[in-house]
Write a protein that holds these residues in place. Structure first.
Motif, PDB file in Angstrom:
ATOM      1  N   LEU A  86       0.758  -1.144  -0.047  1.00 58.45           N
ATOM      2  CA  LEU A  86      -0.110   0.044  -0.056  1.00 58.45           C
ATOM      3  C   LEU A  86       0.695   1.242   0.077  1.00 58.45           C
ATOM      4  O   LEU A  86       0.658   2.167  -0.734  1.00 58.45           O
ATOM      5  CB  LEU A  86      -1.076   0.032   1.254  1.00 58.45           C
ATOM      6  N   ARG A  87       1.872   1.291   0.897  1.00 59.68           N
ATOM      7  CA  ARG A  87       2.736   2.450   0.845  1.00 59.68           C
ATOM      8  C   ARG A  87       3.574   2.677  -0.563  1.00 59.68           C
ATOM      9  O   ARG A  87       3.741   3.629  -1.025  1.00 59.68           O
ATOM     10  CB  ARG A  87       3.906   2.254   2.018  1.00 59.68           C
ATOM     11  N   PHE A  88       3.718   1.456  -1.179  1.00 60.09           N
ATOM     12  CA  PHE A  88       4.330   1.651  -2.439  1.00 60.09           C
ATOM     13  C   PHE A  88       3.300   2.252  -3.461  1.00 60.09           C
ATOM     14  O   PHE A  88       3.749   3.191  -4.271  1.00 60.09           O
ATOM     15  CB  PHE A  88       4.869   0.465  -3.151  1.00 60.09           C
ATOM     16  N   HIS A  89       2.325   1.985  -3.467  1.00 60.62           N
ATOM     17  CA  HIS A  89       1.129   2.518  -4.367  1.00 60.62           C
ATOM     18  C   HIS A  89       0.945   3.867  -4.026  1.00 60.62           C
ATOM     19  O   HIS A  89       0.843   4.718  -4.865  1.00 60.62           O
ATOM     20  CB  HIS A  89      -0.032   1.511  -4.285  1.00 60.62           C
ATOM     21  N   GLN A  90       0.753   4.178  -2.900  1.00 61.90           N
ATOM     22  CA  GLN A  90       0.401   5.527  -2.199  1.00 61.90           C
ATOM     23  C   GLN A  90       1.509   6.695  -2.649  1.00 61.90           C
ATOM     24  O   GLN A  90       1.061   7.448  -3.434  1.00 61.90           O
ATOM     25  CB  GLN A  90       0.329   5.636  -0.860  1.00 61.90           C
ATOM     26  N   ASN A  91       2.705   5.995  -2.643  1.00 64.64           N
ATOM     27  CA  ASN A  91       3.858   6.769  -3.076  1.00 64.64           C
ATOM     28  C   ASN A  91       4.054   6.863  -4.615  1.00 64.64           C
ATOM     29  O   ASN A  91       4.166   7.875  -5.422  1.00 64.64           O
ATOM     30  CB  ASN A  91       5.100   6.398  -2.649  1.00 64.64           C
ATOM     31  N   ALA A  92       3.871   6.018  -5.447  1.00 64.30           N
ATOM     32  CA  ALA A  92       3.965   5.805  -6.781  1.00 64.30           C
ATOM     33  C   ALA A  92       2.833   6.860  -7.340  1.00 64.30           C
ATOM     34  O   ALA A  92       2.631   7.484  -8.578  1.00 64.30           O
ATOM     35  CB  ALA A  92       3.725   4.467  -7.301  1.00 64.30           C
TER      36      ALA A  92
END
Ligand SMILES: Cc1ncc(COP(=O)(O)O)c(C=O)c1O
Length: 244
Positions: A86-92
């Motif tokens: 989720l953190r990866f997607h939020q950042n991306a």
């Protein structure tokens, strides 16, 4: 195969209650994950991760902010690997709230428990009063004795929440009632300190095709209320006057 079961409880706008523990058990036995939209309940009243859910989402626009002045959302999980993704997607993707929106949410959340406790007390009294009003055909509130899911609600929620809906004879009666309210504002949002009223068939649920809406039980005489922190006697008097 089904990978994710998505549910909300209590549901919008009919306030049905889903047994999160039971759904999680069945979903997990088939290898599916469970996500609960906990917007109506708030984390003060209900904690789905403790009932077996894998994710919880909130429209923070509603009770978490609590003052109708911020738009946002949140997702929680107790699984470290899912959190990392989720953190990866939020950042991306860049789905990041502004510092001012975060400040409003952090300020609002300090009074979440106080607000929701008062809203739940007000809602219980108001739903009980509506039940004995001759213009009201049916009241939907999980705290009422006749509610089909009252036992599940009592088991998985601390109190029954601030959302109430009820049915009057038809669309014309519903619109006349909404037009005569003086304290309740006519608005689609919910969960703030001020009480709101709306007509799901023409407002929040207008994008549902009419046949599907009827099948879901969202009739033309249905009114949905978001109960605020005002004096409940004033709220009951406002509704009784509008219904008379
Ligand atoms: C139960 C529920 N979940 C999610 C949403 C979506 O919230 P937002 O408009 O803040 O994205 C709403 C209301 O709009 C809602 O009532």
């Amino acid at each position: 195969a089904t990978r994710l079961v998505w549910l909300e409880s209590p549901t919008n706008p009919l306030l049905r209650v889903v047994d999160i523990d039971a759904v999680s058990e069945v979903a997990h036995s088939r290898g599916a994950m469970v996500c609960v939209d906990n917007t109506f309940a708030t984390p003060f009243l209900q904690q789905p991760l403790h009932l077996g859910a894998d994710f919880v989402v909130h429209s923070t626009t509603k009770y978490i902010g609590g003052h109708s002045d911020v738009v946002g959302g949140a997702i929680m999980t107790n699984n470290d690997e899912l959190e990392r993704q989720l953190r990866f997607h939020q950042n991306a993707i860049g789905a990041v709230p502004s510092p001012f929106d975060c400040w409003l949410l952090l300020r609002g959340i300090k009074t979440l428990a106080l607000r929701v406790e008062r809203q739940s007390q007000n809602a219980m009294e108001l739903a009980t009063a509506l039940q004995s009003n001759p213009a009201v055909k049916r009241v939907h509130y999980p705290g009422l004795d006749g509610h089909p899911n009252r036992a599940v609600a009592a088991r998985q929620m601390r109190m029954f929440g601030g959302m109430v809906s009820f049915e009057v004879a038809d669309e014309a009666t519903a619109l006349r009632t909404l037009g005569r309210l003086k304290i309740f504002a006519l608005a689609e949002s919910l969960g703030a300190v001020e009480s709101l009223a709306e007509h799901p068939a023409l407002m929040t649920h207008a994008s549902m095709p009419p046949a599907e809406r009827k099948r879901a039980g969202v009739g033309d005489g249905l009114i949905r209320l978001s109960i605020g922190v005002e004096d409940v006697a004033d709220l009951i008097a406002d509704l009784e006057n509008a219904l008379s």
